[in-house]
Write a protein that holds these residues in place. Sequence first.
Motif, PDB file in Angstrom:
ATOM      1  N   ALA A  19       7.311 -41.939  42.558  1.00  0.00           N
ATOM      2  CA  ALA A  19       7.516 -40.514  42.836  1.00  0.00           C
ATOM      3  C   ALA A  19       8.227 -39.835  41.670  1.00  0.00           C
ATOM      4  CB  ALA A  19       8.302 -40.329  44.127  1.00  0.00           C
ATOM      5  N   ALA A  20       9.233 -40.483  41.118  1.00  0.00           N
ATOM      6  CA  ALA A  20       9.953 -39.913  39.976  1.00  0.00           C
ATOM      7  C   ALA A  20       9.025 -39.749  38.780  1.00  0.00           C
ATOM      8  CB  ALA A  20      11.148 -40.796  39.615  1.00  0.00           C
ATOM      9  N   HIS A  25       6.831 -36.470  34.994  1.00  0.00           N
ATOM     10  CA  HIS A  25       5.891 -36.451  33.881  1.00  0.00           C
ATOM     11  C   HIS A  25       4.565 -35.766  34.193  1.00  0.00           C
ATOM     12  CE1 HIS A  25       8.618 -39.034  31.764  1.00  0.00           C
ATOM     13  NE2 HIS A  25       8.544 -39.952  32.714  1.00  0.00           N
ATOM     14  N   LEU A  26       4.238 -35.605  35.472  1.00  0.00           N
ATOM     15  CA  LEU A  26       2.930 -35.054  35.826  1.00  0.00           C
ATOM     16  C   LEU A  26       3.015 -33.735  36.580  1.00  0.00           C
ATOM     17  CD1 LEU A  26       1.204 -38.393  36.876  1.00  0.00           C
ATOM     18  CD2 LEU A  26       1.174 -37.264  34.640  1.00  0.00           C
ATOM     19  N   GLY A  27       4.220 -33.219  36.790  1.00  0.00           N
ATOM     20  CA  GLY A  27       4.381 -31.898  37.375  1.00  0.00           C
ATOM     21  C   GLY A  27       4.219 -31.792  38.880  1.00  0.00           C
ATOM     22  N   ASP A  43       0.516 -27.721  41.842  1.00  0.00           N
ATOM     23  CA  ASP A  43      -0.315 -26.533  41.710  1.00  0.00           C
ATOM     24  C   ASP A  43      -1.380 -26.784  40.645  1.00  0.00           C
ATOM     25  OD1 ASP A  43       1.257 -25.253  43.590  1.00  0.00           O
ATOM     26  OD2 ASP A  43       2.550 -24.319  42.084  1.00  0.00           O
ATOM     27  N   GLY A  44      -2.568 -26.273  40.886  1.00  0.00           N
ATOM     28  CA  GLY A  44      -3.623 -26.361  39.893  1.00  0.00           C
ATOM     29  C   GLY A  44      -4.446 -27.634  39.934  1.00  0.00           C
ATOM     30  N   ARG A  86       3.458 -34.562  24.336  1.00  0.00           N
ATOM     31  CA  ARG A  86       4.505 -34.346  25.349  1.00  0.00           C
ATOM     32  C   ARG A  86       4.939 -35.669  25.966  1.00  0.00           C
ATOM     33  NH1 ARG A  86       4.622 -34.240  30.748  1.00  0.00           N
ATOM     34  NH2 ARG A  86       2.357 -34.288  30.989  1.00  0.00           N
ATOM     35  N   LEU A  87       3.968 -36.482  26.355  1.00  0.00           N
ATOM     36  CA  LEU A  87       4.297 -37.759  26.988  1.00  0.00           C
ATOM     37  C   LEU A  87       4.981 -38.708  26.006  1.00  0.00           C
ATOM     38  CD1 LEU A  87       1.110 -38.050  29.175  1.00  0.00           C
ATOM     39  CD2 LEU A  87       3.455 -37.752  30.013  1.00  0.00           C
TER      40      LEU A  87
END
Length: 131
Positions: A19-20, A25-27, A43-44, A86-87
Amino acid sequence: MNVQSTTISLTVADVASSAAFFQGHLGYRQQMAAEGFVSLARDGTGVDVVLLQQGSEALPEGQRDQLASGLIIAYTVTDLDTELSRLNDEDVPITLPLQEEEWGERLFQVTDPSGVVIQFVEWSQGSGPPA
Protein backbone atom coordinates in the motif's frame (compact mmCIF):
# COMPACT_ATOMS: atom_id res chain seq x y z
CA MET A 1 -23.76 -5.85 -18.77
CA ASN A 2 -23.33 -2.40 -17.23
CA VAL A 3 -19.85 -2.25 -15.67
CA GLN A 4 -19.56 0.68 -13.26
CA SER A 5 -15.95 0.22 -12.17
CA THR A 6 -13.07 -2.23 -12.28
CA THR A 7 -10.93 -3.38 -9.36
CA ILE A 8 -7.99 -5.74 -9.34
CA SER A 9 -7.55 -7.67 -6.11
CA LEU A 10 -4.04 -8.85 -5.27
CA THR A 11 -2.99 -11.22 -2.51
CA VAL A 12 0.31 -9.97 -1.08
CA ALA A 13 2.69 -10.92 1.72
CA ASP A 14 2.78 -7.44 3.24
CA VAL A 15 -0.28 -5.23 2.72
CA ALA A 16 1.25 -2.20 4.45
CA SER A 17 4.42 -2.21 2.32
CA SER A 18 2.52 -2.71 -0.92
CA ALA A 19 0.00 0.00 0.00
CA ALA A 20 2.82 2.42 0.83
CA PHE A 21 4.45 1.66 -2.53
CA PHE A 22 1.23 2.24 -4.51
CA GLN A 23 0.51 5.44 -2.57
CA GLY A 24 4.03 6.83 -2.50
CA HIS A 25 5.16 6.03 -6.03
CA LEU A 26 2.03 5.47 -8.12
CA GLY A 27 -0.31 8.18 -6.85
CA TYR A 28 -3.00 5.99 -5.27
CA ARG A 29 -4.99 7.05 -2.24
CA GLN A 30 -6.52 4.84 0.41
CA GLN A 31 -10.30 4.46 0.21
CA MET A 32 -10.77 1.88 2.97
CA ALA A 33 -8.64 -0.25 5.22
CA ALA A 34 -9.07 -2.96 7.82
CA GLU A 35 -6.90 -5.72 9.26
CA GLY A 36 -5.20 -7.36 6.26
CA PHE A 37 -7.02 -5.28 3.65
CA VAL A 38 -6.52 -1.97 1.83
CA SER A 39 -8.60 -0.52 -1.00
CA LEU A 40 -6.77 2.02 -3.17
CA ALA A 41 -7.99 4.37 -5.90
CA ARG A 42 -6.27 6.77 -8.26
CA ASP A 43 -7.78 9.55 -10.31
CA GLY A 44 -7.29 9.12 -14.03
CA THR A 45 -7.00 5.32 -14.07
CA GLY A 46 -9.77 2.90 -14.84
CA VAL A 47 -8.71 0.34 -12.25
CA ASP A 48 -8.72 0.46 -8.46
CA VAL A 49 -6.46 -1.88 -6.46
CA VAL A 50 -7.38 -3.98 -3.44
CA LEU A 51 -4.56 -5.56 -1.46
CA LEU A 52 -5.39 -8.62 0.63
CA GLN A 53 -3.09 -10.20 3.20
CA GLN A 54 -1.83 -13.65 2.30
CA GLY A 55 -3.67 -16.20 4.46
CA SER A 56 -6.76 -14.01 4.84
CA GLU A 57 -9.96 -15.87 5.64
CA ALA A 58 -11.73 -13.49 3.24
CA LEU A 59 -10.20 -15.56 0.43
CA PRO A 60 -11.42 -19.01 -0.62
CA GLU A 61 -9.46 -21.64 1.31
CA GLY A 62 -7.57 -22.89 -1.76
CA GLN A 63 -6.37 -19.35 -2.60
CA ARG A 64 -5.32 -18.07 0.83
CA ASP A 65 -1.63 -18.80 0.44
CA GLN A 66 -1.30 -17.92 -3.25
CA LEU A 67 0.48 -14.62 -3.86
CA ALA A 68 -0.10 -12.32 -6.81
CA SER A 69 2.35 -13.64 -9.40
CA GLY A 70 2.55 -14.06 -13.11
CA LEU A 71 0.69 -10.85 -13.77
CA ILE A 72 1.71 -7.35 -14.72
CA ILE A 73 -0.19 -4.15 -13.99
CA ALA A 74 0.57 -1.94 -16.99
CA TYR A 75 0.12 1.83 -17.04
CA THR A 76 0.23 3.61 -20.39
CA VAL A 77 1.79 7.04 -19.82
CA THR A 78 2.41 10.07 -22.01
CA ASP A 79 6.03 10.72 -20.99
CA LEU A 80 7.86 7.51 -20.18
CA ASP A 81 11.24 9.21 -19.73
CA THR A 82 9.81 11.54 -17.07
CA GLU A 83 8.29 8.60 -15.17
CA LEU A 84 11.57 6.69 -15.35
CA SER A 85 13.48 9.71 -14.06
CA ARG A 86 10.94 10.32 -11.26
CA LEU A 87 11.09 6.73 -10.04
CA ASN A 88 14.90 6.74 -10.20
CA ASP A 89 14.88 9.95 -8.12
CA GLU A 90 12.61 8.18 -5.59
CA ASP A 91 15.12 5.27 -5.43
CA VAL A 92 12.60 2.77 -6.79
CA PRO A 93 14.56 -0.16 -8.24
CA ILE A 94 13.93 -0.60 -11.96
CA THR A 95 13.51 -4.37 -12.32
CA LEU A 96 13.27 -4.36 -16.13
CA PRO A 97 15.30 -1.58 -17.76
CA LEU A 98 13.92 0.65 -20.48
CA GLN A 99 13.26 -1.33 -23.66
CA GLU A 100 12.08 -0.33 -27.09
CA GLU A 101 10.21 -2.96 -29.05
CA GLU A 102 10.12 -3.03 -32.84
CA TRP A 103 6.33 -2.66 -32.89
CA GLY A 104 6.54 0.78 -31.26
CA GLU A 105 6.25 0.00 -27.56
CA ARG A 106 8.68 1.54 -25.06
CA LEU A 107 8.52 0.12 -21.54
CA PHE A 108 10.19 -0.49 -18.21
CA GLN A 109 9.11 -2.28 -15.04
CA VAL A 110 9.30 -1.86 -11.28
CA THR A 111 8.29 -4.35 -8.60
CA ASP A 112 6.57 -3.52 -5.32
CA PRO A 113 7.82 -4.98 -2.00
CA SER A 114 5.42 -7.94 -2.30
CA GLY A 115 6.54 -8.84 -5.83
CA VAL A 116 3.76 -7.14 -7.82
CA VAL A 117 5.18 -6.15 -11.21
CA ILE A 118 4.21 -2.71 -12.51
CA GLN A 119 4.99 -1.84 -16.11
CA PHE A 120 5.07 1.65 -17.59
CA VAL A 121 4.38 1.81 -21.33
CA GLU A 122 4.51 4.50 -23.99
CA TRP A 123 3.59 3.91 -27.62
CA SER A 124 5.49 5.55 -30.46
CA GLN A 125 3.55 8.19 -32.32
CA GLY A 126 1.06 6.62 -34.70
CA SER A 127 1.27 3.19 -33.10
CA GLY A 128 -0.61 1.59 -30.29
CA PRO A 129 -1.25 -1.75 -28.71
CA PRO A 130 -1.72 -4.61 -31.17
CA ALA A 131 -5.36 -5.20 -32.06
